[in-house]
Design an enzyme around this catalytic site. Structure first.
Site, short mmCIF file in Angstrom:
data_model
loop_
_atom_site.label_atom_id
_atom_site.label_comp_id
_atom_site.label_asym_id
_atom_site.label_seq_id
_atom_site.Cartn_x
_atom_site.Cartn_y
_atom_site.Cartn_z
N LYS A 176 14.73 49.16 13.38
CA LYS A 176 14.00 47.94 13.06
C LYS A 176 12.81 47.81 13.99
CE LYS A 176 15.05 42.98 12.50
NZ LYS A 176 16.16 41.99 12.57
N SER A 235 21.10 38.41 10.22
CA SER A 235 20.05 39.39 9.95
C SER A 235 20.53 40.82 9.78
CB SER A 235 18.99 39.34 11.06
OG SER A 235 18.29 38.11 10.99
N SER A 248 16.44 39.32 8.44
CA SER A 248 15.25 39.99 8.96
C SER A 248 15.38 41.50 9.06
CB SER A 248 14.85 39.41 10.32
OG SER A 248 15.81 39.68 11.31
#
Length: 514
Positions: A106, A213, A189
């Protein structure tokens, strides 16, 4: 490129090596190592396969922000190490489960290399981190190949509540479910990490979670997500929101792969001293792979919380599927304690009433400013600088469309004062007399819920969870089953989730729609 062409590419993309074929579609870490050991595949060839897949699919999916220009070099080094190991003892697997395996991170997980770490924002583009994040250091020691950075909700969605799931200025809008079947697209996210794994653009990935997330995007993309107990994995070098709630975990296509990654990244880190020291007592001798037990449901007590988590599935095919799965769990030896309720659930699920939003806004400003101070070549050194950058670059950052109201609210906080302390205490009490009481009063090994909305129940207390693919609605939208537990209960959660996965095997690879 037309989606029909992409479908064809996705379905038949294989590589012929030494007279045999290896396909990356749904390939697991064990499949890859088998191909390594049988000389059907090298790590360099595997990287090329994934880079080609990214080049073909990412224009539609927008889930990968950038690829690592050094990935091929890292793969070639892994191949050399494998050759040396084979010459010595013929046991290349002794190098470790992640050796030579590509992984996407990420874009909030820092890497001291040619990759950017920007949380999706142009404000941090070109800045340099002081060192690899703690989890990246562990991945490199394990021999993993850092393939690139995955997209995400810009600034985790904390810039503004108007920012849609999966959007960031650098990457644009990640895929929505209208493009693919058996594929839910954006949610939480870590959307880019989940989409990329679901679409076979990489074998495994890392995400982060503060509140949903990891669990939500994994649930929506029919993949496995592990949200570890807070502190089990280091947060050092990762763009923060809250030291109370932030955690780093794997997103993969199988529980086994996720556990291999988890084993590689857990452990004490002096740069995240307090949290990792406290959580290190939970790490079992011999690691977590020993709990990949097909009989792991035997003797387990699972508490089912239906309300309000089933409400959004009423009238869909998820309801009979959920009933079927409960029967499977019983048949495999679990005791189901059904129709349980969590005290004050309406308050817990409302971030304003629970105090979560109050605490996060203050914690974000403090933590982010500390993080930014360690950067070099950075145009921003504080949250105030980022707000100013957005004001000076409104088109680039789509400020008119999405604003930065929450950033401004965070900037207007003044540390952890009386209001924030009360909010944190409220969350602690809601957890103690809600989820913890539920678990202890019913002697549960795990709480079982459908979908991902229970992630908020687990967030403020730092509790772990694993989500596993559980089926698809009639329109192809995936849904998962989430197993949550008390701090340090990863061994039980792994046994439960692995046994459930092996008994149901619900995941399907996505297909592109016309």
């Amino acid at each position: 490129m037309r989606t029909s062409v992409l479908l064809l590419f996705f379905s038949i993309f294989v590589n012929a090596i030494n007279g045999s074929q290896f396909t990356i579609t749904e390939a697991t870490i064990d499949d890859i190592h088998r191909a390594f050991n049988e000389n059907q595949l090298t790590s360099r060839q595997l990287v090329d396969l994934y880079l080609d897949q990214i080049a073909a699919l990412n224009p539609q999916l927008c889930s990968v922000l950038e690829v690592n220009p050094d990935a091929r070099n890292q793969a070639e080094e892994a191949d050399r190490e494998r050759e040396e190991a084979a010459a010595k003892d013929q046991n290349c697997r002794s190098l470790g489960e992640l050796h030579g395996i590509p992984i996407l991170l990420k874009d909030s997980i820092g890497t001291k290399d040619k990759l950017n770490t920007t949380c999706g924002s142009y404000a941090l583009l070109g800045s340099t981190v002081a060192r690899d994040a703690g989890v990246v250091q562990r991945l490199r020691r394990a021999g993993a190949v850092i393939l690139g950075k995955a997209s995400l909700n810009e600034w985790y969605g904390l810039r503004s509540l108007a920012i849609p799931g999966g959007w960031c200025a650098r990457g644009g809008q990640a895929v929505r479910s209208s493009i693919m079947k058996y594929f839910g697209g954006t949610c939480g996210s870590s959307s880019g990490s989940a989409i990329s794994v679901a679409a076979n653009m990489v074998s495994v990935s890392l995400g982060t979670e503060t509140d949903g997330s990891i669990i939500c995007p994994a649930d929506h993309n029919s993949v496995v997500g592990i949200k570890p107990t807070v502190g089990l994995t280091s947060r050092s070098g990762v763009i923060p929101i809250s030291p109370r709630q932030d955690t780093i975990g794997p997103i993969c296509r199988t529980v086994t792969d996720a556990v291999y990654v988890l084993d590689a990244i857990v452990g004490f880190d002096p740069r995240d001293n307090e949290a990792t020291k406290a959580a290190s007592v939970f790490i079992p001798p011999g690691g977590y792979r020993q709990f990949l037990n097909e009989n792991g449901l035997k003797g387990k007590r699972l508490g089912v919380v239906r309300e309000p988590f089933l409400d959004s599935y009423n009238g869909t095919s998820a309801i009979p599927a959920f009933k079927h799965h409960l029967n499977v769990l019983r048949q495999r030896g679990a005791t189901i304690v059904d129709n349980l309720e969590i005290a004050n659930i309406d308050v817990i699920l409302d971030s304003t009433q629970s105090g979560e939003l109050i605490a996060l806004l203050a914690e974000f400003k403090i933590s982010l400013n500390d993080y930014l101070k360690e950067l070099s070549n950075s145009r921003v050194k504080s949250l105030a600088d980022i707000i100013a950058f957005n004001l000076n670059n409104p088109v680039m950052e789509k400020l008119k469309e999405y604003s930065q109201d929450e950033f401004i609210a965070s900037e207007n906080t003044s540390g952890i004062g009386e209001q924030e302390i009360e909010a944190i205490e409220m969350m602690a009490n809601l957890s103690k007399y809600g989820f913890e009481k539920l678990m202890k009063d019913n002697n549960l090994d795990a709480m079982l819920t459908i979908g991902s909305n229970a992630s908020r129940v687990l967030a403020s207390g730092g509790y772990p969870a694993i989500t596993v693919p559980a089926g698809y609605e009639s329109n192809g939208m995936p849904f998962g089953i989430s197993f949550g537990g008390l701090k340090g209960s990863e061994p039980k959660l792994i046994e439960i989730s692995y046994a459930f996965e092996q008994a149901t095997r619900e995941r399907r690879p996505p297909t592109f729609l016309e």
